[in-house]
Design a protein around this motif. Structure first.
Motif, PDB file in Angstrom:
ATOM      1  N   THR A   1       0.892  -1.361   0.385  1.00 30.57           N
ATOM      2  CA  THR A   1      -0.333  -0.001   0.181  1.00 30.57           C
ATOM      3  C   THR A   1       0.829   1.052  -0.472  1.00 30.57           C
ATOM      4  O   THR A   1       0.850   2.017  -0.927  1.00 30.57           O
ATOM      5  N   GLU A   2       2.060   1.402   0.908  1.00 29.70           N
ATOM      6  CA  GLU A   2       2.857   2.339   1.360  1.00 29.70           C
ATOM      7  C   GLU A   2       3.457   2.141  -0.736  1.00 29.70           C
ATOM      8  O   GLU A   2       3.250   3.542  -0.986  1.00 29.70           O
ATOM      9  N   ARG A   3       3.430   1.005  -1.209  1.00 25.31           N
ATOM     10  CA  ARG A   3       4.927   1.752  -2.450  1.00 25.31           C
ATOM     11  C   ARG A   3       3.991   2.316  -3.742  1.00 25.31           C
ATOM     12  O   ARG A   3       3.803   2.905  -4.046  1.00 25.31           O
ATOM     13  N   PHE A   4       2.356   1.485  -3.190  1.00 23.60           N
ATOM     14  CA  PHE A   4       1.251   1.900  -4.310  1.00 23.60           C
ATOM     15  C   PHE A   4       0.806   3.594  -4.287  1.00 23.60           C
ATOM     16  O   PHE A   4       0.997   3.923  -5.025  1.00 23.60           O
ATOM     17  N   LEU A   5       0.964   4.285  -2.943  1.00 28.45           N
ATOM     18  CA  LEU A   5       0.558   5.486  -3.231  1.00 28.45           C
ATOM     19  C   LEU A   5       2.096   6.257  -3.507  1.00 28.45           C
ATOM     20  O   LEU A   5       1.360   7.231  -3.536  1.00 28.45           O
ATOM     21  N   ALA A   6       3.392   5.513  -3.282  1.00 31.28           N
ATOM     22  CA  ALA A   6       4.763   6.653  -3.621  1.00 31.28           C
ATOM     23  C   ALA A   6       4.156   6.883  -4.997  1.00 31.28           C
ATOM     24  O   ALA A   6       4.370   7.689  -5.473  1.00 31.28           O
ATOM     25  N   LEU A   7       4.100   5.610  -5.527  1.00 30.08           N
ATOM     26  CA  LEU A   7       3.898   5.392  -6.972  1.00 30.08           C
ATOM     27  C   LEU A   7       2.546   6.373  -7.552  1.00 30.08           C
ATOM     28  O   LEU A   7       3.211   7.663  -8.568  1.00 30.08           O
ATOM     29  N   GLU A   8       1.979   6.426  -6.606  1.00 30.76           N
ATOM     30  CA  GLU A   8       0.321   6.960  -7.438  1.00 30.76           C
ATOM     31  C   GLU A   8       0.769   8.998  -6.955  1.00 30.76           C
ATOM     32  O   GLU A   8       0.614   9.845  -7.627  1.00 30.76           O
ATOM     33  N   GLU A   9       1.544   9.106  -6.432  1.00 29.72           N
ATOM     34  CA  GLU A   9       2.054  10.564  -5.357  1.00 29.72           C
ATOM     35  C   GLU A   9       2.984  10.583  -6.968  1.00 29.72           C
ATOM     36  O   GLU A   9       2.685  12.093  -7.071  1.00 29.72           O
ATOM     37  N   GLY A  10       3.648  10.009  -7.484  1.00 28.21           N
ATOM     38  CA  GLY A  10       4.940  10.113  -8.166  1.00 28.21           C
ATOM     39  C   GLY A  10       4.163  10.575  -9.848  1.00 28.21           C
ATOM     40  O   GLY A  10       4.487  11.133 -10.932  1.00 28.21           O
ATOM     41  N   SER A  11       3.198   9.802  -9.772  1.00 30.84           N
ATOM     42  CA  SER A  11       2.972  10.089 -11.173  1.00 30.84           C
ATOM     43  C   SER A  11       0.863  10.476 -11.234  1.00 30.84           C
ATOM     44  O   SER A  11       0.892  11.187 -12.393  1.00 30.84           O
ATOM     45  N   LEU A  12       1.476  12.161 -10.477  1.00 30.53           N
ATOM     46  CA  LEU A  12       0.263  13.207 -10.190  1.00 30.53           C
ATOM     47  C   LEU A  12       0.407  13.372 -12.024  1.00 30.53           C
ATOM     48  O   LEU A  12      -0.482  14.530 -11.989  1.00 30.53           O
ATOM     49  N   ASP A  13       1.650  13.522 -11.889  1.00 30.82           N
ATOM     50  CA  ASP A  13       1.251  14.797 -13.203  1.00 30.82           C
ATOM     51  C   ASP A  13       1.754  13.894 -14.659  1.00 30.82           C
ATOM     52  O   ASP A  13       2.687  13.798 -15.202  1.00 30.82           O
ATOM     53  N   ALA A  14       0.353  14.058 -14.853  1.00 24.41           N
ATOM     54  CA  ALA A  14       0.500  12.827 -15.973  1.00 24.41           C
ATOM     55  C   ALA A  14       0.721  13.554 -17.586  1.00 24.41           C
ATOM     56  O   ALA A  14       0.542  14.822 -17.798  1.00 24.41           O
ATOM     57  N   PRO A  15       0.512  12.899 -18.509  1.00 19.32           N
ATOM     58  CA  PRO A  15       1.792  13.792 -19.537  1.00 19.32           C
ATOM     59  C   PRO A  15       0.334  14.342 -20.110  1.00 19.32           C
ATOM     60  O   PRO A  15      -0.577  13.811 -20.470  1.00 19.32           O
ATOM     61  N   ALA A  16       0.398  15.717 -20.899  1.00 20.10           N
ATOM     62  CA  ALA A  16      -0.886  16.202 -21.190  1.00 20.10           C
ATOM     63  C   ALA A  16      -1.160  15.018 -22.680  1.00 20.10           C
ATOM     64  O   ALA A  16      -0.371  14.606 -23.687  1.00 20.10           O
ATOM     65  N   ILE A  17      -2.833  15.137 -23.008  1.00 17.24           N
ATOM     66  CA  ILE A  17      -3.237  14.619 -24.596  1.00 17.24           C
ATOM     67  C   ILE A  17      -3.107  15.010 -25.305  1.00 17.24           C
ATOM     68  O   ILE A  17      -3.088  15.789 -25.836  1.00 17.24           O
ATOM     69  N   THR A  18      -2.036  14.412 -26.747  1.00 19.06           N
ATOM     70  CA  THR A  18      -1.753  15.353 -27.796  1.00 19.06           C
ATOM     71  C   THR A  18      -2.287  14.084 -29.148  1.00 19.06           C
ATOM     72  O   THR A  18      -2.885  12.541 -28.344  1.00 19.06           O
ATOM     73  N   ARG A  19      -2.566  14.174 -29.355  1.00  8.28           N
ATOM     74  CA  ARG A  19      -2.509  13.871 -31.053  1.00  8.28           C
ATOM     75  C   ARG A  19      -1.964  12.836 -31.639  1.00  8.28           C
ATOM     76  O   ARG A  19      -0.531  13.665 -30.976  1.00  8.28           O
ATOM     77  N   PRO A  20      -2.576  11.778 -31.821  1.00  8.22           N
ATOM     78  CA  PRO A  20      -0.840  10.774 -31.880  1.00  8.22           C
ATOM     79  C   PRO A  20      -0.261  11.326 -33.448  1.00  8.22           C
ATOM     80  O   PRO A  20      -0.902  12.138 -33.946  1.00  8.22           O
ATOM     81  N   PRO A  21       1.180  11.203 -33.669  1.00 13.27           N
ATOM     82  CA  PRO A  21       1.913  11.866 -34.685  1.00 13.27           C
ATOM     83  C   PRO A  21       1.150  11.092 -36.128  1.00 13.27           C
ATOM     84  O   PRO A  21       2.146  12.215 -36.860  1.00 13.27           O
ATOM     85  N   HIS A  22       0.316  10.366 -36.519  1.00 12.39           N
ATOM     86  CA  HIS A  22       0.041  10.096 -37.795  1.00 12.39           C
ATOM     87  C   HIS A  22      -1.378  10.737 -37.782  1.00 12.39           C
ATOM     88  O   HIS A  22      -1.902  10.491 -39.014  1.00 12.39           O
ATOM     89  N   TYR A  23      -1.594  12.025 -36.741  1.00 14.84           N
ATOM     90  CA  TYR A  23      -3.105  12.652 -37.140  1.00 14.84           C
ATOM     91  C   TYR A  23      -2.050  14.249 -38.763  1.00 14.84           C
ATOM     92  O   TYR A  23      -1.476  14.525 -38.043  1.00 14.84           O
TER      93      TYR A  23
END
Length: 74
Positions: free
Chosen positions: A52-74
């Motif tokens: 649980t501690e590891r999961f919460l630490a990983l979750e905290e570290g992943s709060l800055d999710a990358p912005a959703i962008t169009r895939p390069p083939h568009y």
């Protein structure tokens, strides 16, 4: 009391003592099993706490999710 009555009572007492001895052995075995299961539960609880501690630490570290962008083939 007659001799056969005393023998009958002695046999009954012997059976009861045997029964009590078997019950005492069963209680001891159940107590041992319960103690072992409690150790396993404590180990699992400890592992769950660490996960649980590891999961919460990983979750905290992943709060800055990358912005959703169009895939390069568009």
């Amino acid at each position: 009391m007659s001799h056969s009555s005393l023998d009958s009572q002695a046999e009954r007492i012997a059976r009861l003592e045997e029964h009590v001895a078997h019950q005492a052995q069963t209680i001891e075995e159940l107590s041992d099993q319960l103690a072992e299961q409690w150790r396993v539960v404590e180990q699992v609880r400890s592992k769950l706490d660490r996960l649980t501690e590891r999961f919460l630490a990983l979750e905290e570290g992943s709060l800055d999710a990358p912005a959703i962008t169009r895939p390069p083939h568009y």
